[in-house]
Design a protein around this motif. Structure first.
Motif, PDB file in Angstrom:
ATOM      1  N   GLY B 383       0.739  -1.140   0.172  1.00 53.67           N
ATOM      2  CA  GLY B 383       0.175   0.138   0.099  1.00 53.67           C
ATOM      3  C   GLY B 383       0.718   1.315  -0.051  1.00 53.67           C
ATOM      4  N   ILE B 384       1.915   1.213  -0.756  1.00 55.71           N
ATOM      5  CA  ILE B 384       2.544   2.490  -0.910  1.00 55.71           C
ATOM      6  C   ILE B 384       2.214   3.275  -2.278  1.00 55.71           C
ATOM      7  CG2 ILE B 384       4.885   3.568  -1.622  1.00 55.71           C
ATOM      8  CD1 ILE B 384       4.650   2.006   1.158  1.00 55.71           C
ATOM      9  N   PRO B 385       1.693   4.605  -1.960  1.00 57.06           N
ATOM     10  CA  PRO B 385       1.397   5.450  -3.111  1.00 57.06           C
ATOM     11  C   PRO B 385       2.488   5.393  -4.252  1.00 57.06           C
ATOM     12  CG  PRO B 385       1.687   6.882  -1.386  1.00 57.06           C
ATOM     13  CD  PRO B 385       1.962   5.435  -0.903  1.00 57.06           C
ATOM     14  N   PRO B 386       2.112   5.550  -5.608  1.00 55.24           N
ATOM     15  CA  PRO B 386       0.810   5.836  -6.119  1.00 55.24           C
ATOM     16  C   PRO B 386       0.259   4.488  -6.391  1.00 55.24           C
ATOM     17  CG  PRO B 386       2.681   6.496  -7.685  1.00 55.24           C
ATOM     18  CD  PRO B 386       3.258   5.791  -6.531  1.00 55.24           C
ATOM     19  N   PHE B 390      -2.957   1.477  -2.471  1.00 59.79           N
ATOM     20  CA  PHE B 390      -2.910   2.473  -1.568  1.00 59.79           C
ATOM     21  C   PHE B 390      -4.394   3.063  -1.345  1.00 59.79           C
ATOM     22  CE2 PHE B 390      -2.490   7.045  -0.629  1.00 59.79           C
ATOM     23  CZ  PHE B 390      -2.112   7.009   0.693  1.00 59.79           C
ATOM     24  N   ILE B 391      -4.932   3.312  -2.491  1.00 61.26           N
ATOM     25  CA  ILE B 391      -6.383   3.923  -2.421  1.00 61.26           C
ATOM     26  C   ILE B 391      -7.325   3.185  -1.775  1.00 61.26           C
ATOM     27  CG2 ILE B 391      -7.892   4.935  -4.134  1.00 61.26           C
ATOM     28  CD1 ILE B 391      -5.654   6.467  -5.501  1.00 61.26           C
ATOM     29  N   GLY B 463      -3.412   3.455  -9.892  1.00 61.81           N
ATOM     30  CA  GLY B 463      -3.428   4.283  -8.694  1.00 61.81           C
ATOM     31  C   GLY B 463      -3.560   5.749  -8.818  1.00 61.81           C
ATOM     32  N   LEU B 464      -3.236   6.059 -10.151  1.00 61.33           N
ATOM     33  CA  LEU B 464      -3.288   7.645 -10.448  1.00 61.33           C
ATOM     34  C   LEU B 464      -4.237   8.001 -11.221  1.00 61.33           C
ATOM     35  CD1 LEU B 464       0.693   8.132 -11.160  1.00 61.33           C
ATOM     36  CD2 LEU B 464      -0.505   9.096  -9.347  1.00 61.33           C
TER      37      LEU B 464
END
Lengths: 241, 483, 645, 313
Positions: B383-386, B390-391, B463-464
């Motif tokens: 769960g590391i962005p991006p 993570f979201i 993610g983005l």
């Protein structure tokens, strides 16, 4: 629909139920594989007899079909397949017990039946039409748990398969007394079961024996694929040693 | 629409039966997966959903479409990957050429039954299809020439099937329940959802508890997850990806469906929710602590699946529409990321012929792409962005925080431990340098590389950029489930 | 216009991240372009932030919806602009420094990755402080943490680096954990992610504050959460150490200030907590620094100390504010903020110059250096400027901020509550001790590293570094001086007339006195001079081995504070006979007990480990066991069905 | 800043430079007499300085610019620091130049460079002196600060000029709190001027010397500057003590007579203090280095006591 109230011949059915549990206990304690299969056969037969008796008491034809299905699949087909595989792997006894000795299993069973009885009181009171059905349902679940006990307390995969089948019988018993599922579903479930049991049994050839037995056995069977697998295994073992 | 897909699927099975070359069989599998995706896309865009088949026994709604779409995507990538991967398994003799047919037949059958499971309205039918997927998965695990594979396969069969039998008890209970209250027994989900309010609460909750047990085994919820680390680590990586990214979804899907029923009944909603959250936390706990000590790459990833299944359970258990929304998106996020991890790990497995921590050296030099995939995948899964996880993780946690502070802290701590487990492992394998090592580079086939690259792009791209059409789809799923 | 500047800067930095990674195996052209872009971007950010600071306006940037309900949005006000300024300034000199510094690794790939990640790291820090909501804050916070984690692991071949990296990872994730808990708790009460005043109950605010304080405290290296800092800063490349120590830990301070000041209404006990934590960090940080001989680790411990000083100022601000002493409070806050800037400047300066030394000598142990002032004169000069600044000596910048905090604390006689007075005074005394110890430590650091004769061949053969590696530190050294000398004017320019001495005046006096003394003596005294040997009680020629060592230097202090260092003796001996009378051989060792490691970190680690071993044992490869679990689960479900339904 | 401040600066600087060596000599004489010796002439320090100015300087090969710059830095710092402490004439407070912290840190700056120069030659003595000096200064620092904090608690200001102003205008000369502060201030004076029992200014024995070890490598005019700086520092600390405890004669009015009286008064009081210092020094033995903290604790105790008086009184 199952008529409410105690059906005719309730005592008879009760006796059959007890016998089903006895076969379950037999499976839990016996070491001899052939007699295990026979016990299972007997158990399945008893189930179909119960189905017929229920049919006699309330006349739902579905129960009759179910009895026929049970006899063909569980009394004839599956035991036949298992016996054949047993012959192939040339072991006749499952001596080791894990976690629970036979006596402990029986003792555990007594408590489990109590537990099931206690747990289901409230629910089954709302669902089941009478005392006998209630008893049958409780015995069904108990038989399932008993089968589960077999799966983890016996070492040989083939015994586990029988444990699994016993569990399934328990589920069948449960459904017999509680309600009746669409016949199509029962057939599909049976096919499912058959496939899984067969796969497990075949795979058990690969694991149910010590290394020495393994060699003899596979030389005897002359199945090239298995032989090759064995070679591979030996190589692995050699490496690990 | 379904009939066309079935036609395609049976054609695929038949073709595989008759074809001889690996390439052709592989192409058929790819085509099948594409057909599956097309099927889902057509359903979504034609506006035909929800749609019934077979006297209401089959029912495809937005949720089914969504799950079929995910399954199709993962199968497609796995099929492309398998083309290269199976060939190299044959080369080292762990897979026999004559078993290829069995491999691809099961592969196609697995996809077929997965789609059918997702399309079932009748819960018993769903149970049967789910069991069939178990069967074919077990077959795919056992197809490799190793005693350990048979062992793993047996474990998978036994643990899953015995648990599934309890599930059947739940089904029977449910059937009896409907018989009692509605007059005629039914297991059709749509009917159940509609009438759940009228059911007596206690038997409904009991049937839920039993059904949950089976699907929990399917989705790797502790303590029924135990067979999965073995299954994942022994199966060919393409299959591992499928088990983790699709089979897990079947279990979660089943739980979501039956939970949505109990949710309608005020008497059973709270008890069922507590059950789910309890098992969710247990899964997180077991997974997190097992990951810390893990010495085997694929097992590590397997435990991470249990961890995420636990998180999904908690999301479902909280049961607010937003929580369900994000849990559903998490299903997609998890599938993609997990597939990325398994497919990358598969390349390393080919390089070192091992998943063990001590055998992996100079990985960055020998297999840069797989290493990148593994590192980026690990970062994504914790769960590391991006990255997309993570979201979803963050959004689920937001709902957890609104639900209970203690739960939030427990979940956060366990997620931290899981992340630490990944970090320990990943740093350990990628910092192991041996200048004197003379291992030759495994020539990774392009077909194995492409899925990894696509997955990296998907995992970080999604993610983005949130795909806007998905918003409507997820909302309609949530409302369709009655949340 | 302003928002365009922000976008341009951000775009340049992101380009600087992507470009080197696009042609990862390329020949370095992209890398140089990327560094150029980042310098350009940082110049844009510097002018951007100076403009905002000067005009005192707020800038909002159009939000980007990354997913339904989750928005990345930016708002830059004066506080944010201040931090943007200090990040940009330090990053700019680090970028300039990197042009040459990066060259010393082998392999274009690694250099490109280092460049790309560094730009990402800088961008992430800038975005964190610009964030207008908690989601964006956390989003970029995590990117910042992970890019710095990757950078710590840069020299991944070394076992110590791996350990440092893992430690850093876990601590940084722990920090994120607390922040997430705090943010989500806040969100659960208010229902909003915006960083804006939130009126939540006292109890809830206290809990949220505690979570955030621990979260930011870990990242800032507040004792007892500091342990990662010396490891991570030592392991990473020096340009990165400069960024991490100089600005990353300040981002945590920013977070703490932002959330306690803007979002929550601080209570007095928060101030007390911050003050106590700050005091503890300050004194222990410097005491641990004193015994270090690894130059980068020594600097890292000083970061802990300075974070402590910053927190003392901030904690005192809260206490004074809540006691209705706004003037003193403002002095504290400004002192604290100014120290943030000053520390960023001089600590990066020190890390960059220390990096140059390590780059040329290949050593990190100061016992193997010496005599470098003649071999690397400019580097030595810049390090000296940094050392004087960090020791808080006039007229450099470190002095001004410490003076502000000291003056404010001395004025605690204005407080009413005797307990608060006592607290402030203890803090004051410890701060004084800290700053004196810091200057002792930097006499050691500079003296042993740069003065006297070389202690090793590596030191003997060292050469001055190239012009880029001098230009970067030079900017910072210049800033150290001008921020100190013009401090009064700077504050006056920003609208704060403070009761502090005008260092421009003092500085001119100093310069005048120096020149006067020199001029007078030149005319009245003999200018004859001669070179000779150092007097050594008759030894004619002294070598590096005769010199006072760093351990010897710090020995008196170590001995005085021996109760804090806590040594442990380990003795082993073997004997011929059982009655232990005939001695064969033996050894005795004295170790420094790493108190926090032994008392806090290791017990937790052991607990987790043993738990994890137990849990792993559940997975025992045995199908029977697994089926037993299924059985147990089924029985549990039965119990559940009977009991709860 | 204005003309009167410049005048003050000039006056104060001249006064401090001229008077400082005198007290060095005075203390030496007092000590000698107390020990039954005749001692050097009263003006011996002045002779020494002029002698040193004529001598050549010798530098070690190892030394760097630090060694050469330090004497000038020292004297410059002392001269500027003397602006913080008005000896006789108190100017109108301007620009916070009398800030307590500024004064302390100016001295610390001098000490910092002196300690560096101790290390510069690479000799063992210099290193040892430097190490000890910094250690002592580290542990005396909190004592000093607390003593000054006690001052600011009593007088409600952090500026020396204001403090002296207040004391000069005070009616009650003997404030019990301030009497207590005198003890720590005296100890600080002893420590900062390297006197027995902390240091021994007379000896060149490696076991005992601290300050002398640091300046061991200096010669010629550099040494002269170092000694002068040292003397100025002593005078400044004495001035703090005197003007707080015995502020008679201090003036803030710019009249010739007033200034003259004030200067004379200061010279007298400083003489008295030197006398006491000499007596104390000769009545004590040098303490072991590691016993010093207990001496400092006494100072600490009295400072805290003063503050308690203020806080709870």
């Amino acid at each position: 629909m199952i008529a409410s109230g105690l059906p005719a011949g309730g005592d008879w059915i009760e006796a059959l139920l007890v016998m089903v549990l006895v076969t379950g206990a037999f499976v839990v304690t016996r070491k001899d594989l052939l007699s295990l299969v026979s016990a299972y056969q007997l158990q399945s037969l008893l189930l179909s007899v119960i189905a017929v008796s229920l049919y006699l008491s309330n006349g739902s034809e579905m129960l009759l079909y179910l009895a026929v299905l049970t006899v063909t699949s569980k009394v004839i087909l599956i035991p036949y397949a298992i016996k054949k595989i047993q012959k192939e792997i040339k072991i006749s006894r499952d001596i080791d017990f894990h976690y629970l000795s036979p006596m402990e299993s029986i003792t555990a069973m007594i408590f489990l039946i109590l537990l099931v009885y206690g747990s289901f009181t409230k629910i089954l009171r709302e669902l089941s039409p009478g005392d006998l059905f209630y008893l049958g349902a409780v015995f069904g679940i108990s038989l399932t748990l008993m089968g589960m006990l077999i799966t983890f307390s016996r070492k040989k995969v083939i015994t586990k398969v029988i444990g699994y089948l016993t569990m399934e019988n328990g589920v069948l018993l449960f459904s017999l007394f509680l309600t009746e599922l669409p016949f199509m579903i029962e057939v599909l479930v049976m096919i499912d079961l058959f496939m899984i049991v067969l796969l497990a049994a075949i795979l058990s050839i690969g694991v149910d024996s010590s290394v020495e037995e393994f060699r003899e056995k596979f030389n005897a069977i002359h199945i090239p694929r298995l032989q090759k697998r064995f070679e591979h295994l030996r190589k692995r073992n050699g490496e690990e040693a | 629409m379904l009939q066309y897909y079935l036609l395609a699927a049976f054609a695929a099975l038949a073709l595989t039966q008759f074809l001889k070359s690996h390439k052709a069989m592989n192409l058929v599998a790819i085509a099948h997966a594409i057909a599956c995706i097309a099927f889902a896309a057509c359903l979504q865009y034609s506006g035909a959903i929800p749609v019934y088949y077979l006297e209401n026994n089959l029912y495809i709604d937005a949720l089914s479409t969504y799950e079929i779409f995910i399954a199709g995507t993962i199968f497609l990538l796995a099929a492309v990957y398998a083309g290269g991967h199976a060939e190299s398994l044959i080369k080292i003799g762990i897979l026999e050429r004559k078993n290829l047919k069995g491999y691809y037949l099961s592969f196609n059958a697995l996809l077929l039954f997965t789609v059918l499971a997702f399309s079932s309205n009748n819960l018993a039918l769903f149970w049967i299809f789910a069991e069939l997927t178990t069967f074919f998965t077990a077959f795919l695990i056992a197809i490799l020439n190793s005693k350990k594979n048979i062992d793993a396969s047996l474990k998978y069969i036994f643990v899953t099937s015995t648990a599934m039998l309890f599930s059947f008890i739940g089904l029977i209970l449910l059937f009896a329940l409907t018989e009692k209250t509605l007059g005629t027994g039914t297991l059709n989900w749509d009917v159940l959802l509609k009438n759940a309010k009228t059911f007596p609460a206690a038997p409904l909750a009991a049937s839920f508890a039993f059904m949950f047990l089976g699907y929990a085994a399917k989705s790797g919820i502790a303590p029924l997850h135990t067979s999965l680390p073995h299954a994942y680590s022994k199966a060919p990586s393409a299959v591992s990806a499928i088990i983790s990214a699709v089979m897990l979804n079947i279990g979660i899907y089943g739980i979501l469906r039956i939970y949505s029923i109990t949710r309608q009944n005020p008497g059973s909603a709270a008890t069922c929710s507590n059950l789910l959250i309890a098992f969710g936390i247990l899964s997180l706990f077991i997974a997190a602590f097992s990951m810390l000590q893990q010495k085997n790459l694929k097992k590590l990833i397997a435990f991470s699946s249990t961890e995420h299944a636990g998180l999904m359970l908690i999301g479902i258990g909280i049961g607010t529409p937003i929580a369900i929304y994000w849990t559903l998106y998490h299903v997609l996020a998890h599938s993609l990321t997990k597939a990325l991890l398994f497919l990358s790990a598969g390349i390393l497995n080919r390089q070192y012929d091992s998943n063990k921590i001590e055998n992996i050296k100079n990985a960055l030099k020998l297999q840069p792409l797989a290493s990148a995939g593994l590192i980026l995948g690990s970062l994504a899964i914790i769960g590391i962005p991006p990255a997309i996880v993570f979201i979803t993780k963050f959004s689920i946690l937001v709902q957890v925080a609104k639900f209970s502070t203690i739960l939030l802290i427990a979940v956060l701590l366990l997620l931290l431990l899981a992340a630490a487990g990944f970090a320990l492992f990943i740093t350990a394998i990628f910092t192991r340098i041996d200048e004197n090592d003379v291992m030759r580079r495994y020539p990774t086939p392009v077909r194995m590389k492409i899925p990894v690259i696509i997955l990296i792009i998907l995992v970080y791209g999604l993610g983005l950029f949130f795909p806007q059409p998905l918003d409507g789809a997820l909302n309609s799923i949530v409302s369709g489930l009655g949340f | 216009m302003l928002s365009t500047a922000f976008y341009v800067g951000a775009a340049l930095l992101l380009l600087g991240t992507v470009l080197p990674l696009v042609r990862i195996g390329g020949d370095g052209v992209m890398r140089r372009i990327a560094l150029f872009f980042s310098m350009l971007a940082l110049l844009v950010f510097i002018s951007f932030s100076v403009f905002i600071l000067y005009t005192n306006q707020q800038v909002y940037l159009a939000p980007y919806g990354i997913a339904p309900g989750l928005v990345l949005s930016f708002r830059i006000d004066r506080l944010a602009a201040f931090f943007i300024l200090l990040i940009s300034v330090v990053a700019l000199s680090a970028s300039i420094y990197s042009v040459q510094y990066i060259g010393h690794w082998h392999g274009e790939k690694r250099k490109n990755i280092l460049t790309g990640l560094m730009n990402l790291f800088i961008a992430a820090m800038l975005f964190v402080v610009s964030s207008a909501n908690m989601f964006a804050f956390l989003f970029f916070w995590e990117i910042m943490s992970m890019s710095s984690f990757a950078l710590v692991l840069f020299e991944y071949e070394k076992p110590e680096t791996r350990k440092a990296g893992l430690f850093y990872f876990i601590m940084t994730q722990l920090s994120t954990l607390f922040l997430t808990a705090g943010f989500l708790g806040l969100n659960a009460v208010t229902g909003s992610f915006a960083i804006q005043p939130a009126d939540i109950g006292t109890g809830a605010a206290g809990v949220v504050f505690l979570a955030l304080f621990v979260g930011f405290g870990i990242k800032a290296g507040v004792i007892p959460f500091h342990k990662w800092l010396p490891y991570a800063h030592t392991a990473s490349p020096s340009n990165i150490s400069a960024l991490m120590s100089g600005v990353m830990i300040k981002v945590a301070i920013y977070g703490l200030m932002r959330f306690t000041l803007t979002v929550l209404q601080p209570e007095t006990w928060w101030g007390v907590l911050i003050l106590v934590a700050g005091t503890l960090s300050a004194i222990l940080g410097v005491i641990y620094a004193l015994k270090e001989h690894d130059i980068k680790r020594l600097l890292a411990y000083h970061s802990i100390e300075n974070i402590g000083i910053i927190l003392i100022g901030f904690g005192a601000y809260i206490i004074f504010t809540n006691n209705n002493l706004p003037d003193i409070a403002m002095l504290c806050l400004l002192g604290s903020l100014f120290h943030v800037l000053n520390h960023a400047v001089f600590k990066s300066l020190l890390f960059l110059t220390a990096g140059s030394v390590v780059y040329r000598t290949g050593e990190r142990n100061i016992e193997d250096m010496g005599g470098l002032v003649k071999r690397m004169p400019y580097t030595a000069l810049f390090f000296l400027v940094g050392a004087v600044s960090i020791s808080g000596l006039p007229p450099f910048n470190g002095f001004v901020s410490e003076l502000m905090i000291f003056t404010a604390l001395l004025q605690s006689y204005a407080l009413v509550d005797p307990f608060m007075k006592v607290l402030m005074l203890s803090s004051l005394a410890i701060l004084a001790l800290t700053s004196a110890l810091a200057s002792a430590c930097f006499v050691k650091a500079f003296g042993i590293t740069f003065l006297a004769a070389p202690r090793s061949d590596n030191a003997k053969n060292a050469k001055e570094v190239g012009k880029y590696m001098l230009l970067g530190p030079m900017i910072l050294a210049f800033l150290c001086m001008s921020l100190g000398i013009f401090s009064y004017q700077i504050f006056a320019g920003a609208g704060y007339v403070l009761p502090i001495p005008d260092l421009l005046l003092i500085g001119s006096f100093l310069a005048a006195a120096y020149v006067l003394a020199w001029f007078v003596l030149k005319n009245v005294s003999s200018s004859a001079e001669r070179m000779g040997e150092t007097w050594g009680c008759g030894i004619l020629t002294q070598t590096g081995r005769n010199e006072y060592t760093a351990s010897g230097y710090s020995q008196p202090i170590v001995r005085i504070f021996s109760s804090i260092y806590r040594t442990k003796e380990v003795r082993e001996a073997t004997y011929f006979d059982e009655s232990k009378s005939l001695f064969v051989q033996g050894s005795a060792e004295i170790h420094l007990v790493k108190f926090f490691e032994e008392a806090l970190y290791l017990p937790i680690a052991r607990l987790v480990n043993s738990l994890s071993e137990k849990v792993s044992r559940l997975q025992n490869w045995n199908l029977d066991t697994y089926l037993a679990y299924v059985f147990i689960a089924a029985v549990l479900i039965m119990v559940y069905v009977g009991w709860f339904i | 800043m204005n003309a009167s401040f410049l005048l003050y600066a000039l006056l104060n600087t001249v006064l401090v430079v001229l008077l400082s060596p005198f007290y060095m000599g005075l203390i030496k004489i007092v000590k000698a007499r107390a020990q039954g010796r005749r001692g050097p002439p009263l003006l011996q320090p002045y002779y020494n300085l002029s002698k040193l100015l004529k001598k050549e300087r010798i530098y070690s090969k190892n030394t760097s610019a630090i060694m050469r710059a330090t004497p000038y830095i020292n004297i410059a710092v002392m001269l500027v620091a003397s602006l913080c402490i008005p000896l006789a004439l108190i100017p109108t407070p301007t620009d916070g130049i009398g800030n307590v912290i500024l004064f302390l840190y100016m001295l610390a700056l001098a000490k910092f460079f002196m300690a560096l120069s101790g290390l510069d030659a690479g000799g063992t003595f210099g290193g040892m002196g430097s190490s000890r000096e910094m250690s002592i200064s580290a542990i005396i620092e909190p004592i000093t600060i607390i003593a000054f904090a006690a001052l600011s608690f009593s007088l409600h200001t952090t500026d020396f000029h204001q403090m002296f102003l207040e004391r000069a205008g005070a009616t009650a000369f003997l404030n019990p709190g301030l009497l207590l502060i005198a003890i720590p201030l005296f100890i600080v004076l002893i420590v900062e001027t390297s006197r027995v029992p902390v240091d021994n200014p007379e000896t060149h024995l490696e076991l005992t010397m601290v300050h002398e070890a640091m300046v061991l490598e200096y010669s010629g005019r550099d040494l002269a500057l170092m000694e002068l700086s040292h003397a100025i520092k002593q005078t400044l600390y004495m001035a703090v003590l005197i003007n707080i405890l015995l502020p008679w004669g201090l003036t803030s009015e710019l009249t010739v007579a007033g200034i003259l009286i004030a200067a004379a008064a200061f010279a007298l009081k400083a003489g008295l203090l030197s006398f006491v210092t000499g007596l104390v020094e000769s009545s004590m033995a040098k303490m072991r280095f590691f016993n010093l903290p207990s001496l400092f604790m006494i100072a600490f105790f009295f400072s805290i006591l003063t503050i308690w008086l203020e806080v709870f009184g």
